[in-house]
Design an enzyme around this catalytic site. Structure first.
Site, PDB file in Angstrom:
ATOM      1  N   ASP A   1     -16.015  -3.332  -4.058  1.00  0.00           N
ATOM      2  CA  ASP A   1     -15.996  -4.636  -3.376  1.00  0.00           C
ATOM      3  C   ASP A   1     -17.387  -5.237  -3.514  1.00  0.00           C
ATOM      4  OD1 ASP A   1     -13.998  -5.959  -0.973  1.00  0.00           O
ATOM      5  OD2 ASP A   1     -16.058  -6.695  -1.082  1.00  0.00           O
TER       6      ASP A   1
ATOM      7  N   CYS B   1      -3.076 -14.164  -3.440  1.00  0.00           N
ATOM      8  CA  CYS B   1      -2.754 -14.648  -2.092  1.00  0.00           C
ATOM      9  C   CYS B   1      -3.060 -16.138  -1.968  1.00  0.00           C
ATOM     10  CB  CYS B   1      -3.494 -13.838  -1.023  1.00  0.00           C
ATOM     11  SG  CYS B   1      -5.265 -13.900  -1.174  1.00  0.00           S
TER      12      CYS B   1
ATOM     13  N   ASP C   1      -6.604  -7.018  -6.055  1.00  0.00           N
ATOM     14  CA  ASP C   1      -6.197  -7.815  -4.890  1.00  0.00           C
ATOM     15  C   ASP C   1      -7.334  -8.750  -4.490  1.00  0.00           C
ATOM     16  OD1 ASP C   1      -4.816  -8.785  -2.705  1.00  0.00           O
ATOM     17  OD2 ASP C   1      -5.402  -7.125  -1.398  1.00  0.00           O
TER      18      ASP C   1
ATOM     19  N   ARG D   1       0.847  -1.204   0.000  1.00  0.00           N
ATOM     20  CA  ARG D   1       0.000   0.000   0.000  1.00  0.00           C
ATOM     21  C   ARG D   1       0.874   1.242   0.000  1.00  0.00           C
ATOM     22  NH1 ARG D   1      -2.850  -2.499   4.790  1.00  0.00           N
ATOM     23  NH2 ARG D   1      -4.413  -3.808   3.835  1.00  0.00           N
TER      24      ARG D   1
ATOM     25  N   ALA E   1     -20.518  -1.003  -4.257  1.00  0.00           N
ATOM     26  CA  ALA E   1     -20.706  -2.436  -3.986  1.00  0.00           C
ATOM     27  C   ALA E   1     -21.025  -3.116  -5.306  1.00  0.00           C
ATOM     28  CB  ALA E   1     -21.840  -2.638  -2.985  1.00  0.00           C
TER      29      ALA E   1
ATOM     30  N   PHE F   1     -11.657  -5.085  -5.123  1.00  0.00           N
ATOM     31  CA  PHE F   1     -11.537  -5.993  -3.964  1.00  0.00           C
ATOM     32  C   PHE F   1     -10.982  -5.187  -2.771  1.00  0.00           C
ATOM     33  CE2 PHE F   1     -10.674  -8.276  -7.917  1.00  0.00           C
ATOM     34  CZ  PHE F   1     -11.592  -9.312  -7.885  1.00  0.00           C
TER      35      PHE F   1
HETATM   36  N1  SAH Z   1      -7.276  -5.341  -0.803  1.00  0.00           N
HETATM   37  C1  SAH Z   1      -7.824  -5.552   0.504  1.00  0.00           C
HETATM   38  C2  SAH Z   1      -8.042  -7.015   0.836  1.00  0.00           C
HETATM   39  C3  SAH Z   1      -8.897  -7.754  -0.155  1.00  0.00           C
HETATM   40  S1  SAH Z   1      -9.718  -9.128   0.520  1.00  0.00           S
HETATM   41  C4  SAH Z   1      -6.946  -4.886   1.550  1.00  0.00           C
HETATM   42  O1  SAH Z   1      -5.925  -4.272   1.217  1.00  0.00           O
HETATM   43  O2  SAH Z   1      -7.282  -4.975   2.718  1.00  0.00           O
HETATM   44  C5  SAH Z   1     -10.733  -9.590  -0.789  1.00  0.00           C
HETATM   45  C6  SAH Z   1     -12.039  -8.796  -0.914  1.00  0.00           C
HETATM   46  O3  SAH Z   1     -12.610  -9.149  -2.164  1.00  0.00           O
HETATM   47  C7  SAH Z   1     -13.094  -9.095   0.133  1.00  0.00           C
HETATM   48  O4  SAH Z   1     -13.428  -7.902   0.792  1.00  0.00           O
HETATM   49  C8  SAH Z   1     -14.311  -9.621  -0.665  1.00  0.00           C
HETATM   50  O5  SAH Z   1     -15.549  -9.122  -0.186  1.00  0.00           O
HETATM   51  C9  SAH Z   1     -14.031  -9.088  -2.047  1.00  0.00           C
HETATM   52  N2  SAH Z   1     -14.590  -9.843  -3.188  1.00  0.00           N
HETATM   53  C10 SAH Z   1     -14.668 -11.188  -3.344  1.00  0.00           C
HETATM   54  N3  SAH Z   1     -15.128 -11.485  -4.587  1.00  0.00           N
HETATM   55  C11 SAH Z   1     -15.329 -10.306  -5.225  1.00  0.00           C
HETATM   56  C12 SAH Z   1     -15.762  -9.955  -6.535  1.00  0.00           C
HETATM   57  N4  SAH Z   1     -16.074 -10.879  -7.428  1.00  0.00           N
HETATM   58  N5  SAH Z   1     -15.825  -8.640  -6.848  1.00  0.00           N
HETATM   59  C13 SAH Z   1     -15.507  -7.688  -5.941  1.00  0.00           C
HETATM   60  N6  SAH Z   1     -15.079  -7.971  -4.685  1.00  0.00           N
HETATM   61  C14 SAH Z   1     -15.001  -9.260  -4.333  1.00  0.00           C
END
Ligand code: SAH
Length: 391
Positions: A248, A335, A295, A210, A275, A226
């Site tokens: 997200d 990840c 991510d 970040r 969303a 995400f």
């Molecule tokens: N980048 C974040 C961590 C990501 S965790 C950080 O720095 O903290 C992954 C996230 O992806 C979760 O919040 C989950 O709700 C979201 N997610 C899962 N599938 C998704 C999709 N198809 N489209 C958008 N978000 C999604």
């Protein structure tokens, strides 16, 4: 510690333990004490009955998670000693400061404590057990955390056990604390709710990535997909990004991102938080953004899901590569532990070919120093990232 039994390894199957690999696989076992139950401490011996070390027993492919190597049995202070060592590594890597008070104190195998995760959110420690042994030892672990941190002048007011399954309940092992809690990361503020949030409440593993993103964000139009807590979004704004959109699929995550933007003094009505499914969102956004973060959650948690996961990463990256502005930058991550660095790299190459654009790699990214990987346990590396420049 009470040692409940002995496990002897087959001849020729003791090399990995001798090389400090922390897992004993069931296939390597010659004999085991009959009465052993999941979570027991066991002594591990080679075929000549020489003691190799001690660990937690659990039925399954990984039968023992090694905690101590050598012939000296674990004392009652084993967790104090190990947590103290882990803290020393964090202090050595200079990541705790007046600007950063949230970090991972113990990262399982990387800290010689397989099955145990401890995250510290300022004065609250969150414990997660990925093995029955650590689950059974959780009270001892909590006491050790309290003692070690008090001694280091980083006192905790509470230790919370965050359960991974429905079978055991999440609970405060020591003290109590109100959620959400505000933590600091490189001077940025974030709400953390370990009771309701994903993982232990925050993705500490992206802290340094970040920070790097922030350094590249000035004047840019940024898309953080995400986004979960909006971590990357806040860093981009703090570094004067012109515009940041956060996406997200979870409404809860978007609400949290909005709150975190406000907490840091930014307006979520200007820097929209949406969303939506990332794939849907990307559809009609050609040449809108010059910096994109990808991510996603682990697309594959097991080997059987690897093929599908690779297809997912490929599609996601190809879409972003196609729609980013010329001269744009993509921070892309995986990840999934079962998708290794090489496979991830190859997947990104094929996404680039599919997108049909000229692309350079600027940086290779990984998990930070508070998520260390034992040299002898490469399985501990899970976070991989690339920073791409799309011509
Ligand atoms: N980048 C974040 C961590 C990501 S965790 C950080 O720095 O903290 C992954 C996230 O992806 C979760 O919040 C989950 O709700 C979201 N997610 C899962 N599938 C998704 C999709 N198809 N489209 C958008 N978000 C999604």
């Amino acid at each position: 510690m009470t040692i409940s039994g002995i496990i002897t390894l087959k001849q020729g199957r003791d090399h990995s333990v001798k090389r400090f690999h922390p897992w004993v696989f069931s296939g390597a076992i010659q004999t085991a004490t009959d009465s052993l139950v999941d979570g027991d401490w066991v002594e591990v011996k080679d075929s000549k009955m020489r003691t190799l070390g001690f660990g937690h027993f659990q039925k399954g492919t990984i039968s023992v998670r090694m905690i101590l190597f050598g012939d000296a049995p674990p004392s009652g202070l084993i967790f104090q000693k190990k947590i103290k060592k882990a803290l020393a590594v964090r202090l050595e890597s200079n990541l705790i400061s007046e600007y950063t008070n949230a970090f991972r104190l113990v990262h399982g195998e990387g800290d010689g404590l397989p099955g145990l995760i401890i995250d510290l959110y300022h004065d609250v420690a969150i414990v997660q057990a990925h093995s029955v042994g650590m689950l059974k030892n959780r009270t001892l672990v909590a006491e050790a955390i309290k003692e070690v941190l008090a001694e280091a002048n980083l006192p905790v007011t509470a230790v919370y056990y965050k359960s991974l399954t429905e079978k055991t309940e999440s609970e405060y092992l020591l003290g109590m604390a109100a959620v959400p809690h505000v933590v600091l990361e490189h001077g940025n503020k974030f709400y953390v709710d370990w009771e309701e949030g994903q993982k232990t409440g925050f993705f500490l593993d992206q802290r340094e990535n970040r920070n790097m993103l922030g350094e590249m964000a000035k004047g840019k139009s940024v898309l953080n997909t995400f986004c979960y807590t909006g971590g990357f979004s806040v860093y981009a704004l703090q570094n004067e990004a012109e515009l940041v959109h956060s996406v997200d699929a979870s409404e809860k995550a978007i609400a949290l991102t909005r709150k975190n933007l406000i907490l840091n003094g930014y307006d979520p009505n200007v820097h929209e938080c949406v969303a939506s499914d990332t794939f849907d969102f990307l559809k009609d956004k050609k040449e809108v953004y010059d910096l994109i973060i990808l991510d996603p959650p682990a697309f594959a948690k097991h080997k059987d899901a690897r093929h599908q996961a690779v297809k997912g990463y490929q599609r996601l990256n190809a879409e972003a590569m196609k729609m980013i502005r010329p001269g744009g930058i993509i921070f892309t991550f995986s990840c999934s532990q079962v998708v290794d660095r090489q496979l991830f790299y190859d997947t990104i190459v094929s996404a680039g070919i599919q997108a049909g654009r000229q692309i350079k790699i600027l940086h290779h990214l990984a998990q930070p120093a508070d998520h260390p990987v034992s040299l002898y346990h490469p399985e501990g590396e899970y976070l991989k990232g690339l920073v791409l420049y799309v011509e």
